[in-house]
Design an enzyme around this catalytic site. Structure first.
Site, PDB file in Angstrom:
ATOM      1  N   LEU A 160       3.974   8.768 -11.925  1.00  0.00           N
ATOM      2  CA  LEU A 160       3.033   8.842 -10.801  1.00  0.00           C
ATOM      3  C   LEU A 160       3.167  10.155 -10.042  1.00  0.00           C
ATOM      4  CD1 LEU A 160       3.207   5.184  -9.433  1.00  0.00           C
ATOM      5  CD2 LEU A 160       1.452   6.216 -10.882  1.00  0.00           C
ATOM      6  N   ARG A 236       7.152   2.844  -1.689  1.00  0.00           N
ATOM      7  CA  ARG A 236       7.636   1.600  -1.116  1.00  0.00           C
ATOM      8  C   ARG A 236       7.826   1.801   0.382  1.00  0.00           C
ATOM      9  NH1 ARG A 236       6.003  -0.354  -4.982  1.00  0.00           N
ATOM     10  NH2 ARG A 236       6.994  -1.694  -6.551  1.00  0.00           N
ATOM     11  N   GLU A 265       5.651  -6.951   3.756  1.00  0.00           N
ATOM     12  CA  GLU A 265       4.247  -7.118   3.394  1.00  0.00           C
ATOM     13  C   GLU A 265       3.907  -8.590   3.229  1.00  0.00           C
ATOM     14  OE1 GLU A 265       3.785  -2.798   1.141  1.00  0.00           O
ATOM     15  OE2 GLU A 265       4.014  -4.624  -0.059  1.00  0.00           O
ATOM     16  N   HIS A 287      -1.444  -1.793   0.504  1.00  0.00           N
ATOM     17  CA  HIS A 287      -0.752  -1.735  -0.788  1.00  0.00           C
ATOM     18  C   HIS A 287      -1.744  -1.853  -1.949  1.00  0.00           C
ATOM     19  CE1 HIS A 287       3.413  -2.512  -2.745  1.00  0.00           C
ATOM     20  NE2 HIS A 287       2.597  -1.919  -3.600  1.00  0.00           N
TER      21      HIS A 287
END
Length: 320
Positions: A160, A236, A265, A287
């Site tokens: 990523l 995160r 979350e 998210h």
């Protein structure tokens, strides 16, 4: 011989319009939209294979599930699974990798543009009647910056991070990669962590959450950044100290922040970020950086193929 049972504990983490590929073996399929912690043991009592995205599978739970053979995580992160226990008990764990290498970088770039050009601030000003009061064809209540020629600091150089760097370079940005925090001798192609913070116009985080990376960005790190720097976190929530980030935004110590992930979350009213949602230089999303339709479709194919591979005796995307 009974058919293997596959149980999906939190199907609602995948949009309902996304269909799963069929598994190429006879099985029983059971799915639940969501699962509370006290429901896990009962729902997995007859399961050989469990699919989980965010439901926690810890030692005290797993030890009560002697039939369980495979935990198929429908995500890349697997910090919700007790890996040490799985290794001891011979439970296989597989995760999904490389499915969001378009979705996450595009989300990062979207947050970056929205913040640098102050799109939220202008939207709110128009809604509040500022345009009508100015009586001009346009108005400038917030600075508007360009992306071209600015420096992107990437923390986390996996798939990523690399994909985000590639997209940023295509936009004309300079890209630098940060060495691990506290490491004095840098690998080739990396700069010291603190130096990346000092040089970057935008800092984007793509590293896993571990004991070493918890609060990776706190008050001391934010103080080293440029006054117009942006912090983008799609990794995160625990990577960035949320209270320190709010304090830095209020003090105009940094230019803005785009947050897709939170320490808890869903985030609630106790979260300092939500308590300061009025800040024009703060933008958050729930998210969903990973969640383009194409990325999720790719995820489902990899997930089901991980299960197929396990049943065929293959080692594919195995954590344990």
């Amino acid at each position: 011989m009974s058919l293997p049972t596959v149980v999906f504990l939190d199907r609602s983490t995948i949009p309902s319009h996304i269909e799963f590929p069929h598994l190429p073996f006879d099985h029983q399929w059971v799915e639940y939209d969501s699962t509370e912690q006290h429901q896990v043991v009962e729902r997995l009592s007859n399961a050989q294979i469990v699919i989980t995205n965010k439901v926690v599978l810890e030692r005290s739970t797993l030890s009560l599930l002697p039939n369980l053979e495979l935990i198929a995580v429908s995500a890349t992160g697997y910090n919700n699974v007790d890996i040490d226990y799985c290794r001891e008990a011979g439970i296989a764990v597989a995760n999904v990798r490389g499915y969001a290498t378009q979705s996450v970088p595009e989300h990062v770039i979207g947050l970056m543009f929205a913040l640098r050009r102050n799109l939220i601030g202008y939207h709110r000003d128009i809604a509040a009647g500022e345009w009508q009061r100015k009586q001009q064809f346009c108005f400038f209540t917030h600075p508007i910056g360009d992306i071209v020629g600015s420096t992107l600091g990437v923390i986390g150089s996996g798939e990523l991070g690399q994909a985000t760097a590639t997209l940023a370079k295509a936009l004309g940005m300079n890209v630098i990669f940060a060495e691990r925090k506290g490491v004095s001798r840098c690998r080739e192609g990396y700069l010291p962590f603190e130096r990346v913070l000092m040089l970057s116009d935008v800092v984007t985080l793509h590293c896993p959450l571990t004991e070493e990376t918890c609060d990776l960005i706190g008050a001391n790190e934010l103080a080293k950044m440029k006054p117009n720097a942006l912090v983008i976190n799609t990794g995160r929530g625990g990577l960035v100290n949320e209270q320190a980030l709010v304090d830095a935004l209020k003090a105009r110590q940094i230019g803005g922040a785009g947050v897709d992930v939170f320490s808890q979350e869903p985030a609630d009213e106790s979260n300092p970020l939500l308590a300061n949602s009025h800040l024009p230089n703060l933008l958050f999303t729930p998210h969903i950086a990973w969640g383009s339709d194409s990325a999720i479709e790719k995820l489902t194919h990899i997930l089901m193929d991980n299960i197929r591979a396990y049943m065929d005796g293959e080692q594919q995307n195995r954590v344990v």
